[in-house]
Design a protein around this motif. Structure first.
Motif, PDB file in Angstrom:
ATOM      1  N   UNK A 105       0.854  -1.194   0.000  1.00  0.00           N
ATOM      2  CA  UNK A 105       0.000   0.000   0.000  1.00  0.00           C
ATOM      3  C   UNK A 105       0.889   1.243   0.000  1.00  0.00           C
ATOM      4  N   UNK A 106       0.563   2.255  -0.787  1.00  0.00           N
ATOM      5  CA  UNK A 106       1.406   3.456  -0.880  1.00  0.00           C
ATOM      6  C   UNK A 106       1.637   4.180   0.448  1.00  0.00           C
ATOM      7  N   UNK A 107       0.756   4.000   1.420  1.00  0.00           N
ATOM      8  CA  UNK A 107       0.965   4.654   2.713  1.00  0.00           C
ATOM      9  C   UNK A 107       2.277   4.219   3.352  1.00  0.00           C
ATOM     10  N   UNK A 108       2.659   2.959   3.170  1.00  0.00           N
ATOM     11  CA  UNK A 108       3.926   2.493   3.738  1.00  0.00           C
ATOM     12  C   UNK A 108       5.075   3.350   3.217  1.00  0.00           C
ATOM     13  N   UNK A 109       5.115   3.564   1.914  1.00  0.00           N
ATOM     14  CA  UNK A 109       6.201   4.358   1.332  1.00  0.00           C
ATOM     15  C   UNK A 109       6.190   5.793   1.854  1.00  0.00           C
ATOM     16  N   UNK A 110       4.999   6.319   2.085  1.00  0.00           N
ATOM     17  CA  UNK A 110       4.902   7.676   2.642  1.00  0.00           C
ATOM     18  C   UNK A 110       5.445   7.705   4.062  1.00  0.00           C
ATOM     19  N   UNK A 111       5.095   6.685   4.865  1.00  0.00           N
ATOM     20  CA  UNK A 111       5.590   6.616   6.241  1.00  0.00           C
ATOM     21  C   UNK A 111       7.114   6.542   6.269  1.00  0.00           C
ATOM     22  N   UNK A 112       7.682   5.728   5.396  1.00  0.00           N
ATOM     23  CA  UNK A 112       9.141   5.573   5.347  1.00  0.00           C
ATOM     24  C   UNK A 112       9.800   6.857   4.838  1.00  0.00           C
ATOM     25  N   UNK A 113       9.205   7.494   3.836  1.00  0.00           N
ATOM     26  CA  UNK A 113       9.762   8.758   3.328  1.00  0.00           C
ATOM     27  C   UNK A 113       9.756   9.826   4.410  1.00  0.00           C
ATOM     28  N   UNK A 114       8.678   9.898   5.184  1.00  0.00           N
ATOM     29  CA  UNK A 114       8.609  10.874   6.278  1.00  0.00           C
ATOM     30  C   UNK A 114       9.642  10.562   7.357  1.00  0.00           C
ATOM     31  N   UNK A 115       9.824   9.296   7.673  1.00  0.00           N
ATOM     32  CA  UNK A 115      10.835   8.905   8.652  1.00  0.00           C
ATOM     33  C   UNK A 115      12.229   9.288   8.163  1.00  0.00           C
ATOM     34  N   UNK A 116      12.517   8.997   6.914  1.00  0.00           N
ATOM     35  CA  UNK A 116      13.817   9.340   6.327  1.00  0.00           C
ATOM     36  C   UNK A 116      14.062  10.847   6.400  1.00  0.00           C
ATOM     37  N   UNK A 117      13.060  11.623   6.020  1.00  0.00           N
ATOM     38  CA  UNK A 117      13.190  13.086   6.065  1.00  0.00           C
ATOM     39  C   UNK A 117      13.469  13.564   7.484  1.00  0.00           C
ATOM     40  N   UNK A 118      12.755  12.995   8.460  1.00  0.00           N
ATOM     41  CA  UNK A 118      12.946  13.415   9.847  1.00  0.00           C
ATOM     42  C   UNK A 118      14.304  12.993  10.402  1.00  0.00           C
ATOM     43  N   UNK A 119      14.820  11.852   9.965  1.00  0.00           N
ATOM     44  CA  UNK A 119      16.171  11.452  10.378  1.00  0.00           C
ATOM     45  C   UNK A 119      17.171  12.470   9.847  1.00  0.00           C
ATOM     46  N   UNK A 120      17.014  12.860   8.590  1.00  0.00           N
ATOM     47  CA  UNK A 120      17.916  13.864   8.009  1.00  0.00           C
ATOM     48  C   UNK A 120      17.844  15.183   8.781  1.00  0.00           C
ATOM     49  N   UNK A 121      16.633  15.579   9.175  1.00  0.00           N
ATOM     50  CA  UNK A 121      16.483  16.815   9.953  1.00  0.00           C
ATOM     51  C   UNK A 121      17.151  16.713  11.319  1.00  0.00           C
ATOM     52  N   UNK A 122      17.001  15.566  11.966  1.00  0.00           N
ATOM     53  CA  UNK A 122      17.645  15.362  13.270  1.00  0.00           C
ATOM     54  C   UNK A 122      19.166  15.423  13.136  1.00  0.00           C
ATOM     55  N   UNK A 123      19.693  14.814  12.101  1.00  0.00           N
ATOM     56  CA  UNK A 123      21.148  14.856  11.880  1.00  0.00           C
ATOM     57  C   UNK A 123      21.612  16.282  11.601  1.00  0.00           C
ATOM     58  N   UNK A 124      20.833  17.040  10.855  1.00  0.00           N
ATOM     59  CA  UNK A 124      21.180  18.435  10.553  1.00  0.00           C
ATOM     60  C   UNK A 124      21.155  19.264  11.832  1.00  0.00           C
ATOM     61  N   UNK A 125      20.181  19.019  12.700  1.00  0.00           N
ATOM     62  CA  UNK A 125      20.109  19.741  13.983  1.00  0.00           C
ATOM     63  C   UNK A 125      21.371  19.487  14.803  1.00  0.00           C
ATOM     64  N   UNK A 126      21.851  18.257  14.776  1.00  0.00           N
ATOM     65  CA  UNK A 126      23.052  17.928  15.541  1.00  0.00           C
ATOM     66  C   UNK A 126      24.260  18.690  15.017  1.00  0.00           C
ATOM     67  N   UNK A 127      24.300  18.946  13.708  1.00  0.00           N
ATOM     68  CA  UNK A 127      25.418  19.704  13.134  1.00  0.00           C
ATOM     69  C   UNK A 127      25.387  21.162  13.574  1.00  0.00           C
ATOM     70  N   UNK A 128      24.197  21.673  13.873  1.00  0.00           N
ATOM     71  CA  UNK A 128      24.053  23.068  14.280  1.00  0.00           C
ATOM     72  C   UNK A 128      24.534  23.271  15.716  1.00  0.00           C
ATOM     73  N   UNK A 129      24.330  22.259  16.550  1.00  0.00           N
ATOM     74  CA  UNK A 129      24.665  22.390  17.980  1.00  0.00           C
ATOM     75  C   UNK A 129      26.144  22.555  18.199  1.00  0.00           C
TER      76      UNK A 129
END
Length: 129
Positions: A105-129
């Motif tokens: 079901x396409x929702x799975x891919x959306x859930x994984x894409x959102x998780x991936x995006x949020x991991x990238x954001x968390x890693x970027x936040x760590x670079x700012x600190x």
């Protein structure tokens, strides 16, 4: 007035049908980690992103986190492997997601894409600190 009503009914029906898009190929993610991070920082970014998105995250070994999401009678299981340079999100299994022959079901891919995006954001936040 009747033609307008007929057109609007047709548009509404088309939107409903397109919302039930069937299945799509399972999306596995392989992502490079930008910047300099320790294993612990990558692990923390994955855990934080997953928990914020409603995933149940369970570190199962060094460099491995198992995730599960339960939404509206649907479930999906993933395994995230990671190191200081990259991480991978891989499909493990699912329930009530029409998974068959490498499609889901396409929702799975959306859930994984959102998780991936949020991991990238968390890693970027760590670079700012």
């Amino acid at each position: 007035m009747k033609p307008l009503k007929l057109i609007l009914t047709g548009v509404f029906a088309a939107v409903l049908v397109s919302g039930c898009a069937g299945t799509a190929p399972v999306r596995n993610v392989s992502q490079q980690v930008a910047g300099s991070h320790s294993d612990a920082q990558v692990r923390q970014a994955i855990l934080s992103a997953g928990l914020n998105r409603g995933w149940i995250m369970n570190p199962s070994a060094d460099g491995v986190i198992d995730g599960k999401i339960l939404l509206r009678g649907h479930s999906a299981d993933i395994r995230i492997t990671y190191n200081t340079n990259s991480y991978q999100i891989n499909y493990v299994g699912s329930g009530n997601m029409d998974a068959k022959d490498g499609k889901i079901h396409p929702n799975y891919n959306r859930w994984v894409a959102n998780l991936d995006k949020d991991i990238q954001l968390e890693l970027a936040r760590q670079n700012i600190k």
